[in-house]
Design a protein around this motif. Structure first.
Motif, PDB file in Angstrom:
ATOM      1  N   ILE A  10      12.093 110.509  66.672  1.00  0.00           N
ATOM      2  CA  ILE A  10      11.068 111.447  67.132  1.00  0.00           C
ATOM      3  C   ILE A  10      11.701 112.697  67.706  1.00  0.00           C
ATOM      4  N   ILE A  11      12.733 112.507  68.508  1.00  0.00           N
ATOM      5  CA  ILE A  11      13.403 113.664  69.111  1.00  0.00           C
ATOM      6  C   ILE A  11      14.064 114.518  68.033  1.00  0.00           C
ATOM      7  N   MET A  12      14.732 113.869  67.090  1.00  0.00           N
ATOM      8  CA  MET A  12      15.384 114.623  66.013  1.00  0.00           C
ATOM      9  C   MET A  12      14.368 115.436  65.218  1.00  0.00           C
ATOM     10  N   ALA A  13      13.240 114.848  64.953  1.00  0.00           N
ATOM     11  CA  ALA A  13      12.216 115.543  64.170  1.00  0.00           C
ATOM     12  C   ALA A  13      11.618 116.719  64.938  1.00  0.00           C
ATOM     13  N   VAL A  47      18.120 118.683  68.015  1.00  0.00           N
ATOM     14  CA  VAL A  47      19.207 118.837  68.987  1.00  0.00           C
ATOM     15  C   VAL A  47      20.481 118.193  68.451  1.00  0.00           C
ATOM     16  N   PRO A  48      21.636 118.573  69.012  1.00  0.00           N
ATOM     17  CA  PRO A  48      22.889 117.953  68.583  1.00  0.00           C
ATOM     18  C   PRO A  48      22.878 116.439  68.833  1.00  0.00           C
TER      19      PRO A  48
END
Length: 136
Positions: A26-29, A33-34
């Protein structure tokens, strides 16, 4: 009996793995972020969730509610200390009302032990870290 315990353990491990994978996904989508920051955020966020769940398992529901709501004033105070953030009078009063309300409602149901208290402290601190480092 041994086979049932093994199955339960595998089920728990699978649930934890899916929690981490879904959080990271979810965060990547949403943030792109690195990877290092993503992993760090996932660890902090899952520590917060696990700490609260362990606190609930080891303490009474009343103490769990108090510790859950203590996150709000802790984050506010730490934002004030670290970032010089100021809150309006209305926000301060709302936080006070909520904290007092929970205190009054749960005052008869507060049973806590050292392990549960430690888990709650870890959860509150990791939630603070999550908010201050990653959200602000």
């Amino acid at each position: 009996m041994e086979e049932g315990k093994k199955s339960s353990t595998m089920s728990d491990v699978g649930a934890w793995a899916m929690n981490v994978v879904s959080s990271v996904g979810i965060i990547m989508a949403n943030k792109h972020v690195p990877l290092w920051e993503l992993l760090w955020f996932s660890i902090v966020a899952n520590t917060s969730i696990a700490g609260m769940n362990l606190s609930l398992m080891l303490n009474s529901v009343g103490f769990y509610q108090i510790s859950k709501l203590s996150m709000i004033p802790v984050v506010c105070v730490m934002e004030w200390i670290l970032h010089s953030k100021h809150y309006s009078r209305e926000v301060k009063m709302a936080v006070v009302v909520v904290v007092l309300g929970v205190g009054v409602c749960t005052v008869t149901d507060v049973k806590v032990n050292a392990k549960g208290f430690l888990c709650a402290c870890i959860a509150v601190l990791s939630t603070f870290l999550q908010h201050i480092v990653f959200i602000c």
